[in-house]
Design a protein around this motif. Structure first.
Motif, PDB file in Angstrom:
ATOM      1  N   THR A 176       0.837  -1.197   0.000  1.00  0.00           N
ATOM      2  CA  THR A 176       0.000   0.000   0.000  1.00  0.00           C
ATOM      3  C   THR A 176       0.869   1.243   0.000  1.00  0.00           C
ATOM      4  O   THR A 176       2.018   1.218   0.452  1.00  0.00           O
ATOM      5  N   GLY A 177       0.302   2.312  -0.531  1.00  0.00           N
ATOM      6  CA  GLY A 177       1.010   3.585  -0.552  1.00  0.00           C
ATOM      7  C   GLY A 177       0.080   4.721  -0.188  1.00  0.00           C
ATOM      8  O   GLY A 177      -1.110   4.701  -0.542  1.00  0.00           O
ATOM      9  N   THR A 178       0.582   5.708   0.529  1.00  0.00           N
ATOM     10  CA  THR A 178      -0.189   6.878   0.927  1.00  0.00           C
ATOM     11  C   THR A 178       0.490   8.122   0.388  1.00  0.00           C
ATOM     12  O   THR A 178       1.687   8.343   0.630  1.00  0.00           O
ATOM     13  N   LEU A 179      -0.283   8.940  -0.351  1.00  0.00           N
ATOM     14  CA  LEU A 179       0.228  10.165  -0.972  1.00  0.00           C
ATOM     15  C   LEU A 179      -0.127  11.374  -0.121  1.00  0.00           C
ATOM     16  O   LEU A 179      -1.178  11.404   0.538  1.00  0.00           O
ATOM     17  N   SER A 180       0.744  12.370  -0.170  1.00  0.00           N
ATOM     18  CA  SER A 180       0.449  13.614   0.543  1.00  0.00           C
ATOM     19  C   SER A 180      -0.640  14.401  -0.165  1.00  0.00           C
ATOM     20  O   SER A 180      -1.447  15.089   0.463  1.00  0.00           O
ATOM     21  N   ASP A 181      -0.663  14.324  -1.506  1.00  0.00           N
ATOM     22  CA  ASP A 181      -1.697  14.987  -2.313  1.00  0.00           C
ATOM     23  C   ASP A 181      -2.409  13.945  -3.154  1.00  0.00           C
ATOM     24  O   ASP A 181      -1.777  13.000  -3.655  1.00  0.00           O
ATOM     25  N   PRO A 182      -3.718  14.063  -3.377  1.00  0.00           N
ATOM     26  CA  PRO A 182      -4.457  13.055  -4.151  1.00  0.00           C
ATOM     27  C   PRO A 182      -3.913  12.908  -5.565  1.00  0.00           C
ATOM     28  O   PRO A 182      -3.439  13.857  -6.180  1.00  0.00           O
ATOM     29  N   ALA A 226      -4.799  11.663  -9.576  1.00  0.00           N
ATOM     30  CA  ALA A 226      -5.976  11.651 -10.451  1.00  0.00           C
ATOM     31  C   ALA A 226      -6.235  10.272 -11.025  1.00  0.00           C
ATOM     32  O   ALA A 226      -7.381   9.921 -11.327  1.00  0.00           O
ATOM     33  N   ALA A 227      -5.167   9.471 -11.196  1.00  0.00           N
ATOM     34  CA  ALA A 227      -5.315   8.166 -11.836  1.00  0.00           C
ATOM     35  C   ALA A 227      -4.210   7.243 -11.334  1.00  0.00           C
ATOM     36  O   ALA A 227      -3.184   7.692 -10.816  1.00  0.00           O
ATOM     37  N   PRO A 228      -4.381   5.915 -11.516  1.00  0.00           N
ATOM     38  CA  PRO A 228      -3.360   4.968 -11.062  1.00  0.00           C
ATOM     39  C   PRO A 228      -2.005   5.141 -11.741  1.00  0.00           C
ATOM     40  O   PRO A 228      -0.997   4.659 -11.220  1.00  0.00           O
ATOM     41  N   ASP A 229      -1.986   5.819 -12.926  1.00  0.00           N
ATOM     42  CA  ASP A 229      -0.703   5.994 -13.607  1.00  0.00           C
ATOM     43  C   ASP A 229      -0.004   7.286 -13.200  1.00  0.00           C
ATOM     44  O   ASP A 229       0.869   7.785 -13.926  1.00  0.00           O
ATOM     45  N   ASP A 230      -0.371   7.822 -12.050  1.00  0.00           N
ATOM     46  CA  ASP A 230       0.278   9.029 -11.549  1.00  0.00           C
ATOM     47  C   ASP A 230       1.797   8.804 -11.504  1.00  0.00           C
ATOM     48  O   ASP A 230       2.259   7.719 -11.142  1.00  0.00           O
ATOM     49  N   ALA A 261       0.030  -7.054  -9.785  1.00  0.00           N
ATOM     50  CA  ALA A 261      -1.204  -6.563 -10.392  1.00  0.00           C
ATOM     51  C   ALA A 261      -1.124  -5.045 -10.546  1.00  0.00           C
ATOM     52  O   ALA A 261      -0.390  -4.372  -9.815  1.00  0.00           O
ATOM     53  N   PRO A 262      -1.866  -4.466 -11.530  1.00  0.00           N
ATOM     54  CA  PRO A 262      -1.869  -3.008 -11.704  1.00  0.00           C
ATOM     55  C   PRO A 262      -2.315  -2.296 -10.427  1.00  0.00           C
ATOM     56  O   PRO A 262      -3.013  -2.859  -9.588  1.00  0.00           O
ATOM     57  N   ALA A 263      -1.903  -1.060 -10.286  1.00  0.00           N
ATOM     58  CA  ALA A 263      -2.241  -0.280  -9.092  1.00  0.00           C
ATOM     59  C   ALA A 263      -3.737  -0.024  -9.016  1.00  0.00           C
ATOM     60  O   ALA A 263      -4.405   0.175 -10.036  1.00  0.00           O
ATOM     61  N   GLU A 264      -4.268  -0.048  -7.796  1.00  0.00           N
ATOM     62  CA  GLU A 264      -5.650   0.352  -7.524  1.00  0.00           C
ATOM     63  C   GLU A 264      -5.604   1.644  -6.729  1.00  0.00           C
ATOM     64  O   GLU A 264      -4.778   1.798  -5.831  1.00  0.00           O
ATOM     65  N   LEU A 265      -6.507   2.561  -7.039  1.00  0.00           N
ATOM     66  CA  LEU A 265      -6.545   3.854  -6.356  1.00  0.00           C
ATOM     67  C   LEU A 265      -7.847   3.962  -5.576  1.00  0.00           C
ATOM     68  O   LEU A 265      -8.929   3.666  -6.098  1.00  0.00           O
ATOM     69  N   ALA A 266      -7.745   4.382  -4.325  1.00  0.00           N
ATOM     70  CA  ALA A 266      -8.935   4.553  -3.498  1.00  0.00           C
ATOM     71  C   ALA A 266      -9.733   5.758  -3.959  1.00  0.00           C
ATOM     72  O   ALA A 266      -9.244   6.614  -4.714  1.00  0.00           O
ATOM     73  N   HIS A 274      -4.713   7.048  -1.499  1.00  0.00           N
ATOM     74  CA  HIS A 274      -4.212   5.719  -1.147  1.00  0.00           C
ATOM     75  C   HIS A 274      -4.209   4.814  -2.368  1.00  0.00           C
ATOM     76  O   HIS A 274      -5.168   4.811  -3.149  1.00  0.00           O
ATOM     77  N   ALA A 275      -3.142   4.066  -2.520  1.00  0.00           N
ATOM     78  CA  ALA A 275      -3.002   3.119  -3.620  1.00  0.00           C
ATOM     79  C   ALA A 275      -2.553   1.776  -3.064  1.00  0.00           C
ATOM     80  O   ALA A 275      -2.003   1.696  -1.964  1.00  0.00           O
ATOM     81  N   ARG A 276      -2.785   0.716  -3.848  1.00  0.00           N
ATOM     82  CA  ARG A 276      -2.319  -0.605  -3.429  1.00  0.00           C
ATOM     83  C   ARG A 276      -1.997  -1.462  -4.642  1.00  0.00           C
ATOM     84  O   ARG A 276      -2.539  -1.274  -5.728  1.00  0.00           O
ATOM     85  N   TRP A 277      -1.076  -2.374  -4.424  1.00  0.00           N
ATOM     86  CA  TRP A 277      -0.653  -3.319  -5.442  1.00  0.00           C
ATOM     87  C   TRP A 277      -0.657  -4.722  -4.839  1.00  0.00           C
ATOM     88  O   TRP A 277      -0.192  -4.917  -3.709  1.00  0.00           O
ATOM     89  N   GLN A 278      -1.173  -5.686  -5.578  1.00  0.00           N
ATOM     90  CA  GLN A 278      -1.107  -7.074  -5.125  1.00  0.00           C
ATOM     91  C   GLN A 278       0.128  -7.716  -5.734  1.00  0.00           C
ATOM     92  O   GLN A 278       0.293  -7.735  -6.953  1.00  0.00           O
TER      93      GLN A 278
END
Length: 758
Positions: A442-448, A450-454, A474-479, A484-488
Motif C-alpha cells: 500500500t502507498g499513501t500520498l500527501s496529495d491526491p 488523479a489516476a493509477p498511472d500518476d 497486479a496493476p495499481a488500484e486507487l482509493a 491511497h493506492a495498493r498493489w497485489q
C-alpha cells in the motif's frame, strides 16, 4: 474462607449442585442464542503489516474481503473456457449472489489477477464477498455457497471453498479427543482408587467444569478475536487440571474418612488443606498466563485468556461443586481396608536407609520401603549420580531446542482432504505456490492522485516486478479519495517458505524505499504472510521479557509458601529444564519431522512463534501443581523432624504415587488431542505431554530430591529480615493436624493399590 465455603456446600449439597446445573444451562442457552465465534485474524499494533491493513480499509471492500472459491475440471472434462462451462459458472455465480450475506461475486472470465483462469484453462478462482467479517463466517454459510454452486457441479466442475470459507468448513469438533481423554483418566482412577464411584467423581467435576469453560470462551469470542486453537487449548488445559485438582482433594477426603472422620468434617478439613493447594496452583497458572500480556499482541491475549478461563472454572468447581458431591456420596467414597504386606528384605537398601521416621505412603511401621519409597531411598543414597543422570537425560532431549526457529503454517500443512488443503494444492498447481499468500503493498500520498498511472505511483510497479522472488504484480488500484493506492504482489514461493519472509524484508528495506525516494509516497507491505512474519519477529523480541516475568512470578509465589529463597530459585530453574526438554521434543518432531507420520503429518511443519511462548506459560503454571504437592510434604516432614534427608525421602515417597497418577491423567488428556487435524493442536498435545511426563518423573522424582539432599540445611535458609517481611502461608495445613489411617489399613488407603497407577 475455604473452610466456611466447604462446610456450607457440604451442608447444602443438592442446592449447590442445582446451582451449578442452572448456571451451565444458562450458559448453554446463551451459546444457543448467540453462538460461539472464532477468528484467525492477526492484529499486530505498530507493525508495518498492520499499517498496510489500515490503509487497505480505505478502499471500502466488503467486510470479509474477497473469498476464493476454486473451480476445477479434471482431465477428460471440458475446460472452463468452453461455452458450456462458462455458462455453468455464470449460473453458479448468480445463485451464489442470492445466498444470505453475499454482496458480490466475481467470475474468472479469462481475466488475470486475483480472479483468474490457469494457463490450461482447468482451474479458476471465483471471488465471493460477504457482509460478514472472517470471524463471523460459519460452516453453514460455506455450505450454503457450495450448495448454491450446483449448476457448476452438475456440469462436472469441482467446487472447493478457500480462504475463510475453507477455515470455517474445516473447523472440526475435538469431542472425540475429550472422550478419549476422559476414558483414559477413568481407567487410571479406577485402578488407583479401586472404586468406580470414586473414579467417577473427578470425571464428573472435570466434565462439568469443561462444559462451562467452553461456553464462556465461545461467548468471549464475540468480544475479542479468539482463534479456533484457543478453544481447543482451553479444553485441553481445563480438562486436565479439572481432573487433577479433584484428584488431589478426593485423595485427602478419602484419607480423612479412613482415619475415622465424619463426612461433613472430612469435607470441611479437605478444603482448607488440599483446597488451598488447588487455589494456589490455579492462581499460579493464571498468573503465568497473565505474563503473555507483555507480548503486546491481541493474539497472545486471546490464547492466554481461553485457558485462563478454563483454569478459573476448574478451581471454582473444585472448591464449590466438589464438596457438595463428596457430601452426597459420603461413605460410598471411603476406601476399603487393604491388608498390610510384608515387603521383601533388601539388604543393600537396608544398609543405606535413613535414620528418619518411616515413610508412610510406601512403608509400614516395621516394613522395608517399596515403590516410590524405594526410589526415594535410592536417590537419597546416590544424589550426585542421580543428578548427573537426570541432567544428561533432559540435556539430550533439550538439545534440538537450540535449533528451534519460528515459522509460518499455511494451507499446505493441513491434512489431506480438508478444504483448506485441497484449495491450497489446486491454487499452487494452477497459479504457483505464492498465489496462496499474496502480499499487499500500500502507498499513501500527501496529495491526491488523479489516476493509477500518476508519476509518483508508476515507478513502484516496475520496481516490484524487478525484485527477485516476485512472480507477478497486479496493476495499481486507487482509493476513492485518491490518496491511497495498493498493489497485489504474488511471490514465487509459498507463504510458509522462509524465502517469502525474506522477500517481505527486501521489499520494505530496499525495493520500496528506492522506488519512492523523493516522491512523498509512504509505503507498507501487508497481507497474511507479512503479518505472520511480523508476528514471529515481535514474539522473538518479547520472549525474554515474558520468560523473565513468569520466572519472577513463580519465585514470588513459592517464596512465601515455603519460606526459602533457595527452594524458590531452584524450583524456577528446574522448571526451565522440563520446558527446554519439551522444546527439544517439539523441534525434533515438528521442525525436523522425526516420527511426524506417526501423528498424522506428512513431514516437517514450521512452528508458529506463539506456540513455544504459550506453552512456556502453561507449563510453568501446571508444574506448580506437582511442585507444591511435593515441597509441601517435604517441608511438613522437615518442620516436624528437622531432618532434611529424611524429609526428602518422606516427601517423595508420600507423594510419588499421587503425582505420577495425576501426571498420567494429564498426559492421557494431552495425547488424545494429537488426533486433531490441526498441526497447532498436535504441537500443544505433544509438547505438553512430554513436559508433564518429564516434570512428574525426572524432575520431581530425581532432580528435585537429589539437589535437596545435596544442599542439606541450605534449602531452608531464610534471612531474618526476609522472615519478618514474608506473610505466613501454610498451604497444606487444615487446622486439625495430619490424618493417620487405622493400623489395619495401608497408609495410603486413600489411593489404594500396590504402586497405584504409577
Amino acid at each position: 474462607m475455604l473452610l466456611s465455603v466447604g462446610r456450607w456446600c457440604a451442608r447444602r449439597p443438592k442446592r449447590t449442585v442445582a446451582a451449578w446445573l442452572l448456571l451451565l444451562t444458562a450458559l448453554a442457552a446463551a451459546v444457543g442464542v448467540f453462538g460461539t465465534v472464532t477468528s484467525e485474524a492477526v492484529t499486530i499494533p505498530g507493525s508495518d503489516s498492520q499499517a498496510a491493513r489500515d490503509v487497505g480499509e480505505t478502499f471500502g471492500d466488503a467486510a470479509s474481503g474477497p473469498q476464493p472459491v476454486l473451480l476445477h475440471t479434471a482431465a477428460g472434462e471440458a475446460e472452463l473456457t468452453s461455452a458450456a462451462q462458462r455458462a455453468a459458472v455464470e449460473a453458479a455465480a448468480r445463485a451464489i449472489a442470492d445466498v444470505d450475506h453475499v454482496v458480490a461475486v466475481t467470475t474468472p472470465n479469462g481475466r488475470s489477477g486475483a480472479s483468474a483462469l490457469s494457463a490450461d484453462g482447468r482451474t479458476g478462482r471465483m471471488l465471493v464477498e460477504l457482509d460478514l467479517t472472517g470471524r463471523d463466517i460459519t460452516p453453514a454459510i460455506t455450505r450454503g455457497i457450495v450448495d448454491a454452486a450446483g449448476p457448476a457441479t452438475d456440469a462436472g466442475i469441482e467446487v472447493t471453498p478457500g480462504g475463510d470459507l475453507a477455515e470455517a468448513e474445516d473447523k472440526g469438533s475435538t469431542g472425540h479427543s475429550e472422550i478419549i481423554g476422559l476414558a483414559a483418566a477413568f481407567v487410571v482412577l479406577a485402578v488407583g482408587f479401586g472404586s468406580l464411584v470414586a473414579a467417577g467423581v473427578p470425571l464428573l467435576t472435570g466434565a462439568l467444569g469443561l462444559a462451562g469453560s467452553l461456553c464462556v470462551v465461545g461467548l468471549v469470542g464475540h468480544l475479542v478475536d479468539m482463534p479456533s486453537s484457543g478453544t481447543t487449548i482451553a479444553a485441553m488445559i481445563g480438562l486436565g487440571v479439572g481432573i487433577d485438582y479433584t484428584l488431589f482433594c478426593l485423595t485427602r477426603f478419602r484419607e480423612l474418612l479412613a482415619a475415622g472422620a465424619g463426612v461433613e468434617d472430612a469435607v470441611a478439613r479437605t478444603m482448607p488443606g488440599s483446597g488451598k493447594s488447588v487455589l494456589f496452583a490455579g492462581a499460579a497458572v493464571i498468573a503465568a498466563l497473565a505474563g503473555l500480556a507483555l507480548g503486546g499482541l491481541p493474539l497472545l491475549h486471546a490464547l492466554a485468556l481461553a485457558p485462563g478461563i478454563a483454569v478459573l472454572v476448574a478451581v471454582a468447581a473444585t472448591l464449590t461443586l466438589l464438596p457438595a458431591v463428596l457430601a452426597l456420596l459420603g461413605p460410598r467414597l471411603a476406601p476399603k481396608p487393604v491388608p498390610a504386606r510384608v515387603p521383601r528384605f533388601i539388604p543393600k537398601l537396608a544398609s543405606k536407609r535413613s535414620a528418619s521416621r518411616p515413610v508412610e505412603s510406601d512403608t509400614g511401621a516395621d516394613a522395608r520401603p517399596r515403590g516410590w519409597g524405594r526410589i526415594a531411598e535410592y536417590v537419597a543414597a546416590r544424589p550426585w549420580r542421580c543428578l548427573a543422570a537426570g541432567l544428561v537425560l533432559t540435556g539430550v532431549l533439550a538439545a534440538p531446542a537450540a535449533h528451534l526457529t519460528f515459522g509460518q503454517l499455511d494451507g499446505g500443512d493441513r491434512a489431506v482432504g480438508t478444504a483448506s488443503r485441497t484449495a491450497y494444492d489446486r491454487t499452487a498447481a494452477a497459479f504457483g505456490p505464492g498465489a496462496n499468500g499474496p502480499l499487499q503493498v500500500t502507498g499513501t500520498l500527501s496529495d491526491p492522485a488523479a489516476a493509477p498511472d500518476d508519476p509518483r505511483l508508476a515507478p513502484v510497479v516496475g520496481a516490484l516486478r524487478a525484485t527477485p522472488g516476485v512472480a507477478a504484480v497486479a496493476p495499481a488500484e486507487l482509493a476513492a479519495d485518491g490518496r491511497h493506492a495498493r498493489w497485489q504482489v504474488t511471490p514465487e514461493t509459498a507463504p510458509g517458505d522462509p524465502d517469502t519472509a525474506a522477500l517481505v524484508h527486501r521489499l520494505r528495506e530496499d525495493t520500496l524505499p528506492e522506488a519512492t525516494a523523493g516522491s512523498g509516497l509512504v509505503t507498507h507491505v501487508g497481507g497474511a504472510t507479512a503479518a505472520q512474519a511480523d508476528l514471529n519477529e515481535r514474539l522473538a523480541r518479547r520472549m525474554p521479557l515474558v520468560v523473565g516475568f513468569v520466572l519472577a512470578v513463580a519465585g514470588l509465589l513459592l517464596l512465601p509458601a515455603f519460606r526459602s529463597p533457595v527452594i524458590a530459585v531452584k524450583a524456577a530453574v528446574l522448571n526451565l529444564v522440563s520446558v527446554a526438554a519439551a522444546y527439544g521434543v517439539l523441534t525434533a518432531v515438528f521442525q525436523w519431522g522425526w516420527g511426524a507420520q506417526l501423528i498424522g503429518l506428512e513431514g516437517p511443519v514450521p512452528i508458529p512463534g506463539y506456540v513455544p511462548l504459550l506453552m512456556f506459560a502453561v507449563l510453568f503454571g501446571l508444574s506448580m501443581d506437582y511442585e507444591v504437592f511435593l515441597l509441601s510434604a517435604i517441608r511438613a516432614a522437615y518442620v516436624r523432624d528437622g531432618d532434611n534427608r529424611g524429609a526428602v525421602i518422606s516427601g517423595l515417597a508420600g507423594t510419588g504415587r499421587i503425582v505420577t497418577s495425576a501426571a498420567l491423567i494429564m498426559v492421557s488428556v494431552f495425547l488424545s488431542y494429537v488426533l486433531s487435524d490441526d498441526p497447532v493442536v498436535k504441537m500443544f498435545g505433544i509438547g505438553l505431554a512430554a513436559a508433564v511426563t518429564l516434570d512428574a518423573t525426572v524432575v520431581r522424582g530425581i532432580l528435585v530430591p537429589s539437589t535437596m539432599v545435596l544442599l542439606g540445611r541450605v534449602n531452608w535458609w531464610l534471612p531474618a529480615w526476609l522472615d519478618r517481611l514474608l506473610p505466613h502461608m501454610d498451604i497444606e495445613d487444615d487446622g486439625h493436624g495430619p490424618a493417620r489411617p487405622p493400623k489395619d489399613a495401608v497408609a495410603d488407603a486413600a489411593f489404594a493399590g500396590d504402586g497405584g497407577a504409577s
